[in-house]
Design an enzyme around this catalytic site. Structure first.
Site, PDB file in Angstrom:
ATOM      1  CB  THR A   1      -0.920   0.042   1.237  1.00 23.43           C
ATOM      2  OG1 THR A   1      -0.126  -0.226   2.397  1.00 23.43           O
ATOM      3  CG2 THR A   1      -2.033  -0.992   1.130  1.00 23.43           C
TER       4      THR A   1
ATOM      5  CG  ASN B   1       4.974 -11.019   2.985  1.00 21.01           C
ATOM      6  OD1 ASN B   1       5.336 -11.626   3.992  1.00 21.01           O
ATOM      7  ND2 ASN B   1       5.089  -9.711   2.873  1.00 21.01           N
TER       8      ASN B   1
ATOM      9  CE1 TYR C   1      -1.084 -11.975  11.046  1.00 25.86           C
ATOM     10  CE2 TYR C   1      -0.167 -13.275  12.844  1.00 25.86           C
ATOM     11  CZ  TYR C   1      -0.013 -12.633  11.630  1.00 25.86           C
ATOM     12  OH  TYR C   1       1.207 -12.654  11.004  1.00 25.86           O
ATOM     13  CB  ALA C   2      -4.632 -17.425  15.604  1.00 24.73           C
TER      14      ALA C   2
ATOM     15  CB  ALA D   1      -6.336 -14.787   8.960  1.00 21.57           C
TER      16      ALA D   1
END
Lengths: 79, 245
Positions: free
Chosen positions: B38, B87, B152-153, B155
């Site tokens: 971004t 990433n 997050y975990a 995902a």
């Protein structure tokens, strides 16, 4: 043979690398032309691109022969 | 070994510490790299450092239309993609009791849904060419969990499942799909920790130090190489032995 039929056959020949003589109207992609499930998805996507049509998943599942593809695309283009 | 001459790679999140290291490593092995992220300025700086074979392709992966456009832009700039490195990702940590739907969804959108969309877009060409490498950057927390990171975990664990499913779908076409799962890596994010905190963290790591972005990049380079052609659906844990999975 219609223009659509000719183009469908050419896409099938190019994609599956089979001899043109084998790509008859009744030929089944999987049973006669050696395609696997991923090939059939790729063929449907190639048809969509070549003919600027959208083939929804439930219709795509019913397209198992060369003739099925030609008829479906002809119907879409006529509509 | 591991040469990537003439191959094009798209690295998302290339403006970050790990992403930049991955881009540098792939580029150093001969690949043309499309750098996405971004922050255009950071990408321009990295591209200038790399010189030729580096292309800036900014994208905001929160936008559902961005992945398709990004793959098209990367292929226009760098050539038909042989390597996709998913990433890009971000965290929005808080205990679940305080986590709003929006905090959950925002992380899932960028860290899991965008990699799916990018993979789907990149696969079209890879399948036609009968070659390709898709590499997801997961995380140790996708396997172990971590308080404050339910989103997050989830995902990152989701990426593991997606990697294995895709690997089975496209294996017959010579396309491999794998994951690199880093542990604690030195990045601007972990710089904020005190020396005491870092020392304590290192005690839990058998190899006795935090990881470097280059440790992750080397694992990606291996999975991107022709030599890794018989490895698919795998997760390569790069965590200093912190969790032996």
């Amino acid at each position: 043979m219609s223009d659509i039929a000719e183009r469908v056959k050419k896409i099938v020949v190019d994609h599956l690398g089979v001899e043109e003589s084998k790509v008859t109207a009744e030929a089944s992609f999987i049973d006669d032309l050696g395609a696997d499930s991923l090939d059939t998805v790729e063929l449907v996507m190639a048809f969509e691109e070549a003919f600027s049509v959208e083939i929804p998943e439930d219709a795509a599942e019913k397209i198992s022969t060369v003739k099925d593809a030609i008829e479906y695309i002809e119907k879409q283009k006529a509509a | 070994m591991f040469q990537l001459d003439g191959k094009a790679a798209l690295v998302t999140g290339a403006s970050g510490g790990i992403g930049a290291a991955i881009a540098r490593t792939l580029h150093g092995l001969g690949a043309s790299v499309a750098l996405s992220g971004t922050r255009r300025e950071a990408l321009e700086t990295l591209a200038a450092e790399l010189g030729s074979r580096a292309h800036v392709c900014p994208a905001d992966l929160k936008d559902p239309a961005a992945p398709d456009a990004l793959v098209a832009a990367a292929e226009a700039a760098a050539g038909p993609l042989h390597i996709l490195v998913n990433n890009a990702g971000f965290t929005r940590d808080m205990l679940a009791l305080r986590m709003k739907d929006e905090d959950w969804q925002a992380v899932l959108d960028v860290d899991l849904t965008a990699p799916f969309r990018l993979s789907r877009a990149a696969l079209k060409g890879m399948l036609r060419r009968r070659a390709g490498r898709i590499i997801a950057i997961g995380s140790i927390v996708g396997a172990t969990g971590n308080p404050g990171q339910a989103n997050y975990a989830a995902a990152k664990a989701g990426l593991t499942g997606m990697t294995k499913a895709l690997a089975q779908e496209v294996g017959s076409r010579g396309v491999t799909v794998n994951m690199v799962a880093p542990g604690f890596i030195e990045t601007p994010m972990t710089d904020a920790l005190s020396d005491a905190q870092k020392a304590k963290l290192s005690e839990a790591i058998p190899l006795g130090r935090m990881g470097k972005p280059e440790d992750v990049a080397a694992a990606v380079a291996y999975l991107a190489s022709d030599e890794a052609g018989w490895v698919t659906g795998a997760t390569l844990h790069v965590n200093g032995g912190m969790a032996m999975l």
